[in-house]
Design a protein around this motif. Structure first.
Motif, PDB file in Angstrom:
ATOM      1  N   ILE A  20       0.815  -1.241   0.115  1.00  0.00           N
ATOM      2  CA  ILE A  20      -0.140  -0.058  -0.028  1.00  0.00           C
ATOM      3  C   ILE A  20       1.013   1.329  -0.005  1.00  0.00           C
ATOM      4  O   ILE A  20       0.584   2.179  -0.627  1.00  0.00           O
ATOM      5  CB  ILE A  20      -0.828   0.097   1.390  1.00  0.00           C
ATOM      6  N   ASN A  21       2.088   1.122   0.778  1.00  0.00           N
ATOM      7  CA  ASN A  21       2.746   2.279   0.645  1.00  0.00           C
ATOM      8  C   ASN A  21       3.397   2.656  -0.627  1.00  0.00           C
ATOM      9  O   ASN A  21       3.810   3.873  -0.891  1.00  0.00           O
ATOM     10  CB  ASN A  21       4.024   2.279   1.848  1.00  0.00           C
ATOM     11  N   ASN A  22       3.717   1.631  -1.285  1.00  0.00           N
ATOM     12  CA  ASN A  22       4.266   1.760  -2.844  1.00  0.00           C
ATOM     13  C   ASN A  22       3.168   2.567  -3.572  1.00  0.00           C
ATOM     14  O   ASN A  22       3.601   3.159  -4.650  1.00  0.00           O
ATOM     15  CB  ASN A  22       4.684   0.625  -3.372  1.00  0.00           C
ATOM     16  N   LEU A  23       2.016   2.092  -3.335  1.00  0.00           N
ATOM     17  CA  LEU A  23       0.716   2.801  -4.330  1.00  0.00           C
ATOM     18  C   LEU A  23       0.527   4.138  -3.752  1.00  0.00           C
ATOM     19  O   LEU A  23       0.385   4.900  -4.532  1.00  0.00           O
ATOM     20  CB  LEU A  23      -0.516   2.075  -4.094  1.00  0.00           C
ATOM     21  N   PHE A  24       0.698   4.369  -2.610  1.00  0.00           N
ATOM     22  CA  PHE A  24       0.332   5.995  -2.142  1.00  0.00           C
ATOM     23  C   PHE A  24       1.433   6.100  -1.227  1.00  0.00           C
ATOM     24  O   PHE A  24       1.401   5.985   0.052  1.00  0.00           O
ATOM     25  CB  PHE A  24      -0.844   6.118  -1.308  1.00  0.00           C
ATOM     26  N   PRO A  25       2.852   6.338  -1.692  1.00  0.00           N
ATOM     27  CA  PRO A  25       4.064   6.722  -0.870  1.00  0.00           C
ATOM     28  C   PRO A  25       3.911   7.654   0.313  1.00  0.00           C
ATOM     29  O   PRO A  25       3.207   8.458   0.459  1.00  0.00           O
ATOM     30  CB  PRO A  25       4.896   7.375  -2.054  1.00  0.00           C
ATOM     31  N   ILE A  26       4.509   6.970   1.442  1.00  0.00           N
ATOM     32  CA  ILE A  26       4.457   7.692   2.606  1.00  0.00           C
ATOM     33  C   ILE A  26       5.981   8.060   3.154  1.00  0.00           C
ATOM     34  O   ILE A  26       6.721   7.110   3.188  1.00  0.00           O
ATOM     35  CB  ILE A  26       3.882   6.802   3.807  1.00  0.00           C
ATOM     36  N   PRO A  27       6.290   9.190   3.339  1.00  0.00           N
ATOM     37  CA  PRO A  27       7.602   9.469   3.647  1.00  0.00           C
ATOM     38  C   PRO A  27       8.095   8.636   4.933  1.00  0.00           C
ATOM     39  O   PRO A  27       7.154   8.464   5.869  1.00  0.00           O
ATOM     40  CB  PRO A  27       7.483  11.120   3.917  1.00  0.00           C
ATOM     41  N   HIS A  28       9.255   8.452   5.092  1.00  0.00           N
ATOM     42  CA  HIS A  28       9.735   7.705   6.071  1.00  0.00           C
ATOM     43  C   HIS A  28       9.238   8.223   7.559  1.00  0.00           C
ATOM     44  O   HIS A  28       8.905   7.531   8.541  1.00  0.00           O
ATOM     45  CB  HIS A  28      11.399   7.383   6.075  1.00  0.00           C
ATOM     46  N   GLU A  29       9.654   9.480   7.671  1.00  0.00           N
ATOM     47  CA  GLU A  29       9.321  10.192   9.024  1.00  0.00           C
ATOM     48  C   GLU A  29       7.950   9.957   9.326  1.00  0.00           C
ATOM     49  O   GLU A  29       7.574   9.990  10.552  1.00  0.00           O
ATOM     50  CB  GLU A  29       9.888  11.595   8.905  1.00  0.00           C
ATOM     51  N   LEU A  30       7.301  10.087   8.426  1.00  0.00           N
ATOM     52  CA  LEU A  30       5.610   9.864   8.859  1.00  0.00           C
ATOM     53  C   LEU A  30       5.135   8.363   8.914  1.00  0.00           C
ATOM     54  O   LEU A  30       4.389   7.933   9.740  1.00  0.00           O
ATOM     55  CB  LEU A  30       4.902  10.391   7.522  1.00  0.00           C
ATOM     56  N   ASN A  31       5.778   7.771   8.107  1.00  0.00           N
ATOM     57  CA  ASN A  31       5.650   6.114   8.197  1.00  0.00           C
ATOM     58  C   ASN A  31       5.815   5.595   9.661  1.00  0.00           C
ATOM     59  O   ASN A  31       5.228   4.469  10.106  1.00  0.00           O
ATOM     60  CB  ASN A  31       6.492   5.251   7.242  1.00  0.00           C
ATOM     61  N   ILE A  32       6.885   6.010  10.215  1.00  0.00           N
ATOM     62  CA  ILE A  32       7.188   5.297  11.519  1.00  0.00           C
ATOM     63  C   ILE A  32       6.225   5.647  12.777  1.00  0.00           C
ATOM     64  O   ILE A  32       6.022   5.536  13.808  1.00  0.00           O
ATOM     65  CB  ILE A  32       8.670   5.781  12.077  1.00  0.00           C
ATOM     66  N   GLN A  33       5.414   6.984  12.398  1.00  0.00           N
ATOM     67  CA  GLN A  33       4.243   7.065  13.189  1.00  0.00           C
ATOM     68  C   GLN A  33       2.959   6.625  12.885  1.00  0.00           C
ATOM     69  O   GLN A  33       1.992   6.906  13.878  1.00  0.00           O
ATOM     70  CB  GLN A  33       4.018   8.823  12.986  1.00  0.00           C
ATOM     71  N   LEU A  34       2.835   5.960  12.090  1.00  0.00           N
ATOM     72  CA  LEU A  34       1.464   5.444  11.500  1.00  0.00           C
ATOM     73  C   LEU A  34       0.874   4.761  12.647  1.00  0.00           C
ATOM     74  O   LEU A  34      -0.483   4.655  12.857  1.00  0.00           O
ATOM     75  CB  LEU A  34       1.677   4.819  10.189  1.00  0.00           C
ATOM     76  N   ALA A  35       1.610   3.498  13.305  1.00  0.00           N
ATOM     77  CA  ALA A  35       0.854   2.769  14.378  1.00  0.00           C
ATOM     78  C   ALA A  35       0.038   3.615  15.517  1.00  0.00           C
ATOM     79  O   ALA A  35      -0.726   3.703  16.128  1.00  0.00           O
ATOM     80  CB  ALA A  35       1.998   2.096  14.893  1.00  0.00           C
ATOM     81  N   ASP A  36       1.100   4.791  15.765  1.00  0.00           N
ATOM     82  CA  ASP A  36       0.500   5.692  16.998  1.00  0.00           C
ATOM     83  C   ASP A  36      -0.859   6.522  16.352  1.00  0.00           C
ATOM     84  O   ASP A  36      -1.619   6.682  17.131  1.00  0.00           O
ATOM     85  CB  ASP A  36       1.524   6.615  17.400  1.00  0.00           C
ATOM     86  N   LEU A  37      -0.724   6.976  15.182  1.00  0.00           N
ATOM     87  CA  LEU A  37      -1.488   7.708  14.692  1.00  0.00           C
ATOM     88  C   LEU A  37      -3.145   6.950  14.344  1.00  0.00           C
ATOM     89  O   LEU A  37      -4.137   7.336  14.711  1.00  0.00           O
ATOM     90  CB  LEU A  37      -1.328   8.259  13.268  1.00  0.00           C
ATOM     91  N   HIS A  38      -2.739   5.629  14.125  1.00  0.00           N
ATOM     92  CA  HIS A  38      -3.784   4.823  13.886  1.00  0.00           C
ATOM     93  C   HIS A  38      -4.594   4.451  15.361  1.00  0.00           C
ATOM     94  O   HIS A  38      -5.810   4.339  15.507  1.00  0.00           O
ATOM     95  CB  HIS A  38      -3.511   3.321  13.471  1.00  0.00           C
ATOM     96  N   TYR A  39      -3.703   4.473  16.174  1.00  0.00           N
ATOM     97  CA  TYR A  39      -4.364   4.321  17.919  1.00  0.00           C
ATOM     98  C   TYR A  39      -5.061   5.573  18.092  1.00  0.00           C
ATOM     99  O   TYR A  39      -6.159   5.235  18.570  1.00  0.00           O
ATOM    100  CB  TYR A  39      -3.110   4.282  18.682  1.00  0.00           C
ATOM    101  N   LEU A  40      -4.742   6.710  17.844  1.00  0.00           N
ATOM    102  CA  LEU A  40      -5.097   7.959  18.225  1.00  0.00           C
ATOM    103  C   LEU A  40      -6.708   8.041  17.484  1.00  0.00           C
ATOM    104  O   LEU A  40      -7.523   8.561  17.735  1.00  0.00           O
ATOM    105  CB  LEU A  40      -4.469   9.226  17.702  1.00  0.00           C
ATOM    106  N   ALA A  41      -6.491   7.556  16.054  1.00  0.00           N
ATOM    107  CA  ALA A  41      -7.935   7.585  15.262  1.00  0.00           C
ATOM    108  C   ALA A  41      -8.964   6.730  16.088  1.00  0.00           C
ATOM    109  O   ALA A  41      -9.873   7.174  16.079  1.00  0.00           O
ATOM    110  CB  ALA A  41      -7.620   7.184  13.897  1.00  0.00           C
TER     111      ALA A  41
END
Length: 526
Positions: A20-41
């Motif tokens: 999915i990240n390859n389909l919609f590229p996510i910068p590395h500095e954002l990618n490492i935050q995704l798990a925490d962001l998912h939790y917040l959502a």
């Protein structure tokens, strides 16, 4: 209806986390935050909104952030804002599948089902929706089929929904979404079954049952044995010692007392019906009598038992409740399973309650399942029953669609294929309840299929019988909550609308199509 193979054709399924990240590229500095962001959502805190807005402004090309913002609003209970974000996602990221699924879920919540194909494509086919793609992530596939299951379930197209449910189980059997979507599908099946039931009721033929003729007596009769009076003060939790004590009484006078109880249940029905202090312990004497007569194999008492079963529905529900459909066939089996002609006469009498006749046909089916060498005899018996109803008229007050649906089910239980031509005539006469096992085409299909469960019921000991009845009494004291909400972890369909669904009665055929009664099949899976 499309096949599973066709719905999964034209693309591969991957579990590669980077796909999915390859389909919609996510910068590395954002990618490492995704798990925490998912939790917040998922937490749905208002304080998270500003954080997501800032990130979206910084990374406008990443649709995942907008998706998380939508989920946050949804979990805050702000559906209006969540819906606005969904439309924003579609406008800016038209190829983002989760955006389409969110919007489709919004239409589901708003009960705008006709709009779902506008978002997911008229074919509701993943490959047709994205013809340029040859690979989808497993989570995308599960999310897509989840919403299509819901769509078809809401339309009442249960077979289409079940097909896609099977695909979900094959693609990712461990997915936590499966249990959630199965719950939604199950409710839809009950709703569809209830609708069919209402439609069928309009076409069914019902019998008229004479009200039970009760007397004005208030006093307990005189018994040969004072020990019998204990049956009037003990419920299903009666002591085994009391039962043993009663069984050891002289047979002839004991049976006379037990038959007197059955007579008393009729003569004092009005008294007990209006008795202010009525509890299970002082209203179980009739079922005690029947169970003990069965244990004694008292064939001489069969007429007394059948006379008891000729009473009206209210009477039978008052004294027997669930035992009518669960236990009575076995009592009759214990009392008399050799002379089947007696039961034929009972079936042919006018004004007999449907489920009493069904207990008899269950007895005949179980006789075959426990004694396979008697199958030919039973087929002959069933054929006589069918011929009787084919030759009967409505004014005879014997044609009973609900019973005839149950009759067909019992014939299915023993796979009496020889009777299919006779069953077809019943359907041609339009006197069979279609809710019980479908139309004649459905019945033919059921005859061809191998049953996934055994139709053979265990013959219980008297102790096991009481334990079973006692467990029902306990369950009635602590009934499950019909309105328990499904805990949905599906990112958008998290706070699904709670709807008041029609219910299927415990003694009605289960909507799952198993042919069992609802209470013996899916009731505890709801």
């Amino acid at each position: 209806m499309k096949s599973k193979k066709l719905l999964l054709s034209g693309y591969k399924i991957t579990s590669d986390e980077n796909y999915i990240n390859n389909l919609f590229p996510i910068p590395h500095e954002l990618n490492i935050q995704l798990a925490d962001l998912h939790y917040l959502a998922q937490k749905g805190k208002e304080s998270s909104i500003k954080k997501f807005v800032r990130l979206i402004e910084k990374y406008p090309q990443v649709p995942t952030l907008k998706n998380y913002l939508s989920v946050t609003y949804q979990n805050m209970g702000n559906r209006k804002k969540a819906n606005e974000v969904n439309h924003w996602i579609i406008a800016e990221h038209p190829n983002y599948l989760y955006g389409k699924i969110n919007l489709a879920a919004e239409y589901w919540q708003n009960q705008e089902f006709e709009k779902i194909p506008e978002v997911l494509g008229e074919k509701l086919d993943l490959k047709a929706l994205f013809p340029e793609r040859d690979t989808f992530h497993v989570d995308e596939v599960i999310a897509f089929f989840s919403i299509t299951v819901i769509y078809f379930a809401e339309l009442g197209e249960i077979e289409e929904a079940e097909l896609r449910m099977e695909i979900m189980k094959e693609v990712y059997p461990e997915s936590p979404k499966i249990e959630i979507i199965e719950g939604i599908l199950f409710k839809a099946k009950i709703k569809a079954a209830s609708k069919r039931m209402v439609e069928n009721q309009e076409n069914n033929i019902y019998i008229d049952i004479e009200p039970t003729k009760s007397g004005n007596k208030t006093e307990m009769p005189q018994f040969n044995h004072s020990e019998i009076e204990q049956l009037y003060t003990n419920g299903s939790g009666i002591s085994e010692n009391i039962i043993v004590e009663i069984l050891n009484l002289p047979r002839k006078t004991l049976i006379a007392d037990l038959e007197k109880i059955l007579t008393d249940s009729v003569e004092r029905y009005n008294y007990f019906l209006n008795y202010d202090g009525l509890i299970e312990e002082n209203s179980s004497f009739a079922i005690h009598s029947l169970i003990i007569l069965g244990e004694l194999k008292a064939s001489e008492s069969l007429n007394s038992v059948l006379n008891f079963l000729k009473q009206d529905e209210g009477f039978l529900d008052f004294y027997l409740g669930d035992t009518l459909t669960e236990i009575i066939w076995q009592i009759l089996y214990n009392i008399e399973n050799k002379n089947l002609d007696i039961y034929l006469k009972f079936i042919q009498e006018p004004g007999i309650y449907s489920f009493c006749k069904s207990a008899v046909t269950e007895l005949i089916a179980q006789t075959v399942l426990h004694n396979p060498d008697r199958k030919t005899e039973a087929i002959g018996w069933f054929k006589k029953v069918i011929i009787f109803f084919l030759n009967s008229k409505i004014e005879d007050n014997v044609i009973d669609s609900i019973f005839l649906g149950s009759l067909v089910n019992n014939i299915l239980d023993i796979k009496a294929n020889e009777l299919l031509p006779d069953i077809e005539k019943l359907y041609q006469k339009n006197i069979v309840d279609l809710f019980a096992c479908g139309d004649f085409d459905d019945v033919q299909k059921l005859f061809r299929e191998e049953s996934l469960f055994t139709n053979k019921n265990e013959i219980l000991s008297i102790t096991e019988t009481y334990n079973k009845i006692n467990s029902w009494s306990e369950n009635q004291k602590n009934p499950f909550n019909d309105n328990d909400e499904i805990n949905d972890d599906y990112e958008y369909i998290q706070n699904s609308i709670e709807k008041k669904e029609p219910k299927v009665g415990r003694n009605e055929p289960c909507p799952c199509g198993s042919g069992k009664k609802y209470k013996k099949c899916c009731l505890n899976k709801n």
